[in-house]
Design a protein around this motif. Structure first.
Motif, PDB file in Angstrom:
ATOM      1  N   TYR A   1      64.748  12.934 -19.516  1.00 36.45           N
ATOM      2  CA  TYR A   1      66.101  13.087 -19.170  1.00 36.45           C
ATOM      3  C   TYR A   1      66.935  13.742 -20.096  1.00 36.45           C
ATOM      4  O   TYR A   1      66.323  14.336 -20.908  1.00 36.45           O
ATOM      5  CB  TYR A   1      66.697  11.487 -19.054  1.00 36.45           C
TER       6      TYR A   1
ATOM      7  N   SER B   1      66.125   4.538 -12.015  1.00 34.74           N
ATOM      8  CA  SER B   1      66.231   5.916 -12.794  1.00 34.74           C
ATOM      9  C   SER B   1      66.716   5.612 -14.198  1.00 34.74           C
ATOM     10  O   SER B   1      66.286   6.449 -14.959  1.00 34.74           O
ATOM     11  CB  SER B   1      67.071   6.641 -12.085  1.00 34.74           C
TER      12      SER B   1
ATOM     13  N   SER C   1      63.284  14.739 -13.445  1.00 36.91           N
ATOM     14  CA  SER C   1      62.306  14.470 -14.234  1.00 36.91           C
ATOM     15  C   SER C   1      60.860  14.719 -13.546  1.00 36.91           C
ATOM     16  O   SER C   1      59.695  15.037 -14.194  1.00 36.91           O
ATOM     17  CB  SER C   1      62.122  13.062 -14.978  1.00 36.91           C
ATOM     18  N   TYR C   2      61.017  14.418 -12.032  1.00 35.06           N
ATOM     19  CA  TYR C   2      59.650  14.650 -11.378  1.00 35.06           C
ATOM     20  C   TYR C   2      59.371  16.115 -11.072  1.00 35.06           C
ATOM     21  O   TYR C   2      58.152  16.487 -10.984  1.00 35.06           O
ATOM     22  CB  TYR C   2      60.030  14.218 -10.092  1.00 35.06           C
TER      23      TYR C   2
ATOM     24  N   ASP D   1      71.524  12.551 -15.468  1.00 32.18           N
ATOM     25  CA  ASP D   1      70.002  12.862 -14.742  1.00 32.18           C
ATOM     26  C   ASP D   1      70.483  13.964 -13.930  1.00 32.18           C
ATOM     27  O   ASP D   1      71.466  13.810 -13.228  1.00 32.18           O
ATOM     28  CB  ASP D   1      70.180  11.415 -14.062  1.00 32.18           C
TER      29      ASP D   1
ATOM     30  N   THR E   1      69.627   8.356  -6.217  1.00 29.13           N
ATOM     31  CA  THR E   1      69.267   9.889  -6.136  1.00 29.13           C
ATOM     32  C   THR E   1      70.055  10.100  -4.585  1.00 29.13           C
ATOM     33  O   THR E   1      70.723  11.213  -4.429  1.00 29.13           O
ATOM     34  CB  THR E   1      67.842  10.084  -6.177  1.00 29.13           C
TER      35      THR E   1
ATOM     36  N   PRO F   1      64.653  13.644  -8.183  1.00 30.46           N
ATOM     37  CA  PRO F   1      64.990  13.569  -9.783  1.00 30.46           C
ATOM     38  C   PRO F   1      64.284  14.443 -10.624  1.00 30.46           C
ATOM     39  O   PRO F   1      63.198  14.979 -10.443  1.00 30.46           O
ATOM     40  CB  PRO F   1      64.437  12.323 -10.208  1.00 30.46           C
TER      41      PRO F   1
ATOM     42  N   ASP G   1      58.770   9.085  -5.287  1.00 29.04           N
ATOM     43  CA  ASP G   1      59.197  10.463  -5.622  1.00 29.04           C
ATOM     44  C   ASP G   1      57.808  11.082  -5.723  1.00 29.04           C
ATOM     45  O   ASP G   1      57.720  12.364  -5.344  1.00 29.04           O
ATOM     46  CB  ASP G   1      60.285  10.710  -7.093  1.00 29.04           C
TER      47      ASP G   1
ATOM     48  N   SER H   1      67.976   4.654  -2.604  1.00 30.74           N
ATOM     49  CA  SER H   1      67.955   4.987  -4.164  1.00 30.74           C
ATOM     50  C   SER H   1      69.485   5.615  -4.240  1.00 30.74           C
ATOM     51  O   SER H   1      70.009   6.265  -3.469  1.00 30.74           O
ATOM     52  CB  SER H   1      66.811   6.104  -4.279  1.00 30.74           C
TER      53      SER H   1
ATOM     54  N   ILE I   1      69.475  16.173 -10.276  1.00 29.43           N
ATOM     55  CA  ILE I   1      68.821  16.377  -9.150  1.00 29.43           C
ATOM     56  C   ILE I   1      68.373  17.760  -8.999  1.00 29.43           C
ATOM     57  O   ILE I   1      69.229  18.710  -8.633  1.00 29.43           O
ATOM     58  CB  ILE I   1      69.483  15.836  -8.035  1.00 29.43           C
TER      59      ILE I   1
ATOM     60  N   ALA J   1      64.777  12.103  -1.436  1.00 29.43           N
ATOM     61  CA  ALA J   1      64.465  10.612  -1.938  1.00 29.43           C
ATOM     62  C   ALA J   1      64.845   9.528  -0.949  1.00 29.43           C
ATOM     63  O   ALA J   1      65.703   9.898   0.048  1.00 29.43           O
ATOM     64  CB  ALA J   1      65.506  10.500  -3.287  1.00 29.43           C
TER      65      ALA J   1
ATOM     66  N   SER K   1      72.741   3.844 -12.084  1.00 26.82           N
ATOM     67  CA  SER K   1      72.682   5.426 -11.880  1.00 26.82           C
ATOM     68  C   SER K   1      73.903   5.835 -11.527  1.00 26.82           C
ATOM     69  O   SER K   1      74.059   6.843 -10.850  1.00 26.82           O
ATOM     70  CB  SER K   1      71.373   5.775 -11.157  1.00 26.82           C
TER      71      SER K   1
END
Lengths: 280, 343
Positions: free
Chosen positions: B298, B43, B219-220, B115, B174, B217, B199, B172, B117, B168, B89
Motif C-alpha cells: 500500500y 482492503s 496492490s494486485y 489505496d 473498490t 486494487p 481480485d 467491494s 485503483i 472488482a 476503506s
C-alpha cells in the motif's frame, strides 16, 4: 441383444466412475503439487503471518478441532434424543409428522441461512459473542437434521423382534430403548454423525456470517474464546495478491483433507468396535 | 451387551453438560487476557494484520484479532460496541454516523494509508497506453450497457474489436469508489462486465484475454507486473499534473494520480481507547504504519501527516473529516489535514 445393452450400460457406468474419480484425482494432484512443499512441522505449529513463508496454520487447525468436537458434543445428544422420540414414541402423532416434514426441508436449507440465525440468536440475543461456542451451536443446528434423519434410519434397522423380546421379559420402554435398541443402532448413528460433521468442517459461509474472525493469532483456550477455522484461513490466503500465499492455501487444503480423513478413519474404527461388541 | 450400553451411557452422559452450556449463561469476557478487536474492510485487513503481528511481538500479553466484514459490516459491529477499532476503506457514512451516535459510540477517525485503483489491460494490447476519465465514463456508465462493446467506440483509432470488461465485485469498497470517481455516483455502473470479489480471478482473466480491460486494487497490479499492463489515467485537470499519469507510490502519495486514489482509515472507539492495550495498539499502529504499509504494497501518507494523525488521536478529536455526505473523490491527505487545521 440383451448382452449388448448390458455392455453399453457397463461402459456408461464405468466412464461415469472414471470421470468423477478423475476429477477428484486432478484436484488432489493439483493441490499436492502446489502445497506439498509447504507442508512441514513448522507450517502446522506457526501462527498466521503476513510473510507467506513464516505463516502457519496452528490457530486455524486448533480452531477447527475445537469447533468440530463441540459441535459433535451438542449435535449427538440432541439429534439422538429427537430421533428416538420420533421413531419410538411419537411415530403416529400428527405433531411427529409435522416435525418430520420440517426436518426434511431443514436439511436442504442453504448453510448461510444458519449463519444468519446463529448471528441473531447465539451471538447477539444470547450474548455468546463471536466465540467457539456460538460457532459450534450454529454448526450443530446445521448438522442436526442430517443426524436425526440418519439416526432414525439406524433405529429402523433394529429388528422388531428384539424390542418384543425385551418387552416379553418385562422391560419397560425406556429400558428397551436404552439397553437394546440404542446400542444396536449405535454404529449407524455414528456413521451419520461423522458424515454430517465432515460437511460441517468444510463450512465457511455460516461462520463468516457469524463473524468468525480472520486473523486470530492464538489457539482457542476455552469455549468462549474468539476463533478462526481452516476454510476461512484458506479462503483468506487464496484471495491475497502475493503468489506465495497460494502455496500456503494449497497446503492448508491438504491439512483440512488430512483432518477429514482422520475423522472418517476414527469413525470406521469406532463403528467396527461397536459392531463387534453387539455381536458378542 | 451390558458393557457396550454402559459405555454408551457414559458417552451420552459426558456430553449432556455441553447442551446445558449452550442455553446457559454467557460470559462477560473471555478471561483475564487483554484483547483488542478489529473488524471491517478487506482492503485494510493486510495493514491491520501486519501491525497486529508486529505489536504482539512486543506485547505478548495482549491478543489482537482482526475480522473481515467489509467496511459497512465493520461499522455495523463497531456502532453496536462489539469491536474496538473499525477498518474502513471509505469515510463513515451519514446513516452510520447516526447509528453510532444513537448507541453512544464516540470515535476518532484516523487516515492511515492510500489505496490506488489501477486500470490494467493485457500486455498484448499495444494500442492502449493511457485513458481519460471521460473515456472511462463512456465505457462504464450505466447507459453503455449493450451499446458500447467495441474498442473503437471509446476512442477512434483503437481497433474495431470487442472489448471485454473486468471489475472488482459489486460489494467491494473498490467498486464503490471506482464508480463514484468515474460515473459520479457510487454503485452506478453498467452491469455487463465480469466481476469477482476475488481480485486474483480478475488478474487471471485479464492476463489471458487480449481484449480485456479492467480495474483492480493497485496492490494486485503490483504483485502481477509481468502479466498485466498498466494504463495511465488522465483526469483532464492540470493542477495535479498535466496529461495521463500512471499510479505508483509517488503519484498516489502526492495526489498526482487522480481520481482513482483514496485514503483508508481506522476508526477507534473513544471508550475502548481508555483501555491501556487499545491505546498502546493505536499508538503503535501510527508509529509503524509508514514501514508496514509499504511492506504490504500500500502507499503510506507523507511522514509529516502521520505526526498530525497521531496528534489527532492524542487529542481524541471526534467526528468525521468528511461530515458523512461529502464527496471524497480526489481528496488528498494535504487537503484532509488542511480541513482539520481549519476546525
Amino acid at each position: 441383444m440383451k448382452s449388448r445393452a448390458d455392455l453399453v450400460f457397463r461402459i456408461l457406468a464405468l466412464s461415469t466412475l472414471v470421470f468423477s474419480l478423475g476429477t477428484l484425482a486432478a484436484l488432489v494432484i493439483d493441490v499436492l503439487t502446489d502445497g506439498a512443499d509447504r507442508l512441514s512441522w513448522s507450517f502446522l505449529t506457526n501462527l498466521a503471518s503476513r510473510h507467506p513463508e513464516e505463516a502457519g496454520i496452528f490457530h486455524a487447525l486448533a480452531g477447527s478441532i475445537w469447533v468440530i468436537v463441540l459441535t459433535a458434543m451438542l449435535a449427538l445428544p440432541l439429534g439422538v434424543s429427537a430421533a428416538v422420540y420420533l421413531e419410538e414414541y411419537g411415530t403416529r402423532s400428527r405433531v411427529a409428522r409435522f416435525i418430520e416434514i420440517n426436518l426434511a426441508n431443514l436439511a436442504a436449507v442453504p448453510s448461510i441461512i444458519y449463519g444468519l440465525l446463529g448471528l441473531g440468536v447465539f451471538v447477539r440475543l444470547m450474548g455468546m459473542g463471536r466465540s467457539v461456542m456460538a460457532g459450534a451451536c450454529t454448526l450443530a443446528l446445521l448438522v442436526l437434521p442430517v443426524v436425526i434423519l440418519s439416526t432414525r434410519e439406524a433405529l429402523r434397522t433394529v429388528p422388531g423382534s428384539i424390542r418384543e423380546g425385551s418387552y416379553a421379559l418385562g422391560a419397560t420402554r425406556w429400558q428397551t430403548i436404552w439397553h437394546q435398541v440404542l446400542p444396536m443402532a449405535f454404529p449407524g448413528i455414528l456413521t451419520g454423525l461423522i458424515l454430517s460433521l465432515s460437511r460441517a468442517i468444510g463450512e465457511t459461509a455460516p461462520l463468516i456470517t457469524l463473524g468468525a474472525l480472520t486473523y486470530v493469532p492464538f489457539a482457542p483456550d476455552g469455549i468462549w474464546s474468539p476463533f478462526t477455522v481452516l476454510p476461512i484461513q484458506v479462503f483468506n490466503w487464496v484471495s491475497r495478491p502475493q503468489a506465495a500465499f497460494k502455496e500456503n492455501a494449497a497446503a492448508g487444503i491438504l491439512v483440512l483433507m488430512g483432518l477429514l480423513l482422520t475423522m472418517n478413519a476414527v469413525a470406521v474404527l469406532l463403528r467396527d468396535r461397536f459392531q463387534r461388541q453387539n455381536r458378542t | 451387551m451390558p458393557s457396550s450400553s454402559i459405555r454408551c451411557l457414559a458417552l451420552l452422559g459426558a456430553l449432556m453438560p455441553a447442551v446445558a452450556a449452550c442455553g446457559g449463561s454467557s460470559p462477560s469476557s473471555t478471561g483475564a487476557t487483554a484483547i483488542v478487536t478489529l473488524d471491517g474492510s478487506s482492503s485494510v485487513f493486510p495493514i491491520s494484520e501486519a501491525v497486529a503481528e508486529e505489536f504482539q511481538r512486543i506485547h505478548p500479553g495482549v491478543r489482537v484479532t482482526v475480522g473481515i466484514s467489509g467496511t459497512g459490516g465493520g461499522f455495523q459491529k463497531f456502532c453496536r460496541g462489539e469491536t474496538d477499532i473499525s477498518d474502513a476503506s471509505r469515510p463513515i457514512s451519514a446513516p452510520e454516523i447516526a447509528a453510532c451516535a444513537q448507541a453512544g459510540v464516540d470515535y476518532v477517525e484516523l487516515p492511515i494509508a492510500y489505496d490506488g485503483i489501477a486500470i490494467v489491460v493485457n500486455p498484448k494490447a499495444e494500442w492502449i497506453s493511457h485513458i481519460s476519465v471521460a473515456e472511462l465514463r463512456t465505457l462504464w456508465a450505466p447507459e453503455a450497457q449493450g451499446t458500447v462493446g467495441r474498442w473503437n467506440q471509446v476512442r477512434p483509432g483503437w481497433p474495431d474489436r470487442e472489448i471485454h470488461l473486468f471489475g472488482a465485485g459489486v460489494d467491494s469498497g473498490t467498486f464503490d469508489y471506482f464508480t463514484e470517481a468515474v460515473t459520479g455516483k457510487a454503485k452506478s455502473s453498467r452491469g455487463d462486465f465480469t466481476s469477482s470479489e476475488d481480485d486474483n480471478v480478475l488478474v487471471q482473466g485479464i492476463s489471458s484475454d487480449e481484449l480485456a480491460l479492467g480495474f483492480l486494487p493497485f496492490s494486485y497490479y503490483d504483485e502481477n507486473r509481468d502479466t498485466l499492463k498498466l494504463v495511465a489515467v488522465d483526469d483532464g485537470k492540470d493542477d495535479n499534473g498535466a496529461g495521463a499519469i500512471a499510479p505508483d507510490a509517488e503519484t498516489i502519495r502526492t495526489g498526482a494520480y487522480q481520481p482513482l486514489a483514496r485514503p483508508v482509515f481506522i476508526y477507534v472507539s473513544k471508550k475502548a481507547a481508555e483501555r491501556n492495550e487499545v491505546r498502546q495498539f493505536v499508538e503503535f499502529y501510527l508509529a509503524e504504519a509508514d514501514t508496514l504499509v509499504r511492506e504490504v504494497s500500500y502507499v503510506g501518507l507523507p511522514s509529516a501527516a502521520y505526526d498530525l494523525v497521531a496528534e489527532r488521536f492524542a487529542k481524541r478529536v471526534g467526528g468525521s473529516l468528511f461530515a458523512g455526505a461529502e464527496n471524497t473523490v480526489g481528496v488528498t491527505i494535504e487537503q484532509l489535514l488542511a480541513r482539520e487545521r481549519a476546525r
